[in-house]
Scaffold this active site. Structure first.
Site, mmCIF file in Angstrom:
data_model
loop_
_atom_site.group_PDB
_atom_site.id
_atom_site.type_symbol
_atom_site.label_atom_id
_atom_site.label_comp_id
_atom_site.label_asym_id
_atom_site.label_seq_id
_atom_site.Cartn_x
_atom_site.Cartn_y
_atom_site.Cartn_z
ATOM 1 N N HIS A 82 20.396 11.622 42.057
ATOM 2 C CA HIS A 82 21.603 11.551 41.228
ATOM 3 C C HIS A 82 21.359 10.695 39.984
ATOM 4 C CE1 HIS A 82 25.910 10.470 40.527
ATOM 5 N NE2 HIS A 82 25.535 9.212 40.616
ATOM 6 N N ASP A 122 12.702 -1.068 47.489
ATOM 7 C CA ASP A 122 13.322 -1.159 46.169
ATOM 8 C C ASP A 122 12.586 -2.215 45.351
ATOM 9 O OD1 ASP A 122 15.234 -0.881 44.024
ATOM 10 O OD2 ASP A 122 16.748 -0.336 45.511
#
Length: 323
Positions: free
Chosen positions: A229, A182
């Site tokens: 998503h 990340d």
């Protein structure tokens, strides 16, 4: 009801009643509240299932004890604060979101998206990761129980945030070594969650940008959860192409996302979640399991499968061909 929940939570009611049941008079004394309004608040919380009342004393129900008391595993405090700070104000501009087809997060430079709002290593980023952690603790346990990780040893968690999924899988499957991939400011936060879980020897972080950087090597199973998503199929396609290249033959990619019914008219929770993505991201939203399966097959994955799980998120996966 939302304002009632926030008022009771902000006042410290659920935290107080976690210690022991108390009478109206005792609650008023300890929280410095007037009797008349507090009586109405408490009885309405009982009607909503947030409190129970027995012999004149009030106590938490399992619902409030599990999700609204800070020390508990499934505490949702970060999510509640994130919604109050970012999401609810965006819903005030819902009509504009439909008309403009763009996010409505209010940032320093006007309307923005959640990723711009949390790009700096500041309180908003901390809050966003805490919210995603709250959402992912229980779903991580469901994933760890619902998929057989025993053939694999090296998990890559793309956009893994706090590391909640990696931690759950590593805890349940002792052979797994996991890497949370990340942004740098997120990895520094994830390190604290990892150390708190006592899994620093088996779960690590790798700072980077999944869109512009090469993926960490050596993973034989890759998880994307609340990623597509948030970014959408089109923008996520290069990430899946990288996964296919980076995985060894027989390696697996797992898409763990909210999924719509084939007719796209349900489930209601997923439809609302998808609208929420419209409000806070430039290209996010939810699709069907069939969409994901066809997408993976088109990209070159084989033995593509779907598995319903007891969560808003379900699982679609595929394997890199062995030859």
């Amino acid at each position: 009801m939302t304002q009632l929940l926030y008022a009771a939570w902000d006042l410290g009611l659920f935290q107080l009643l976690s210690k022991a049941p108390l009478t109206l008079a005792e609650i008023c004394e300890r929280l410095a509240l007037p009797r008349h309004s507090t009586d109405m608040l408490l009885n309405t919380c009982v009607a909503l299932g947030l409190l129970k009342k027995e012999d004149g004393s009030y106590a938490n129900t399992p619902l409030s004890e599990n999700y609204l008391v800070a020390e508990n595993t499934f505490y949702l405090g970060g999510l509640l604060e994130h919604f109050r700070r970012h999401v609810f104000p965006a819903w005030d501009s819902f009509k504009e979101a439909i008309q403009q087809d763009r996010p409505q997060i209010v940032g320093d430079a006007g309307k923005s998206d959640i990723f711009e709002a949390t790009r700096r290593p500041d309180v908003d980023t901390e809050l966003f990761i805490a919210a995603m952690h709250n959402l992912s603790v229980s779903d991580g346990l469901i994933l760890a129980e619902g998929f057989d990780f025993s053939p694999f040893t090296r998990l890559l968690d793309i956009g893994g945030g706090s590391g909640a999924l990696s931690l759950a899988v590593a805890e349940r499957h002792p052979r797994i070594q996991a890497v949370v991939f990340d942004r740098p400011q997120v990895c520094s936060i994830a390190e604290r969650y990892i150390q708190a879980a006592g899994l620093g020897s088996r779960v690590s972080t790798r700072p980077g940008d999944a869109f512009s950087d090469a993926l960490p090597e050596r993973a034989d199973v890759v998880v994307l959860s609340l990623f597509i998503h948030a970014f959408g199929l089109k923008r996520s396609t290069p990430i899946l192409e990288k996964c296919l290249c980076a995985l060894p033959p027989g390696g697996c990619v797992l898409i763990y996302e909210p999924m719509l019914y084939p007719g796209r008219t349900g489930p209601l929770t997923t439809l609302l979640s998808s609208l929420n993505m419209l409000l806070v991201t430039p290209s996010g939203g939810d699709v069907t399991a069939q969409d994901y399966m066809q997408w993976l097959e088109k990209l070159g994955f084989e033995s593509v499968f779907y598995k319903a799980l007891p969560s808003i998120r379900h699982l679609v996966g595929g394997f890199k061909p062995k030859a």
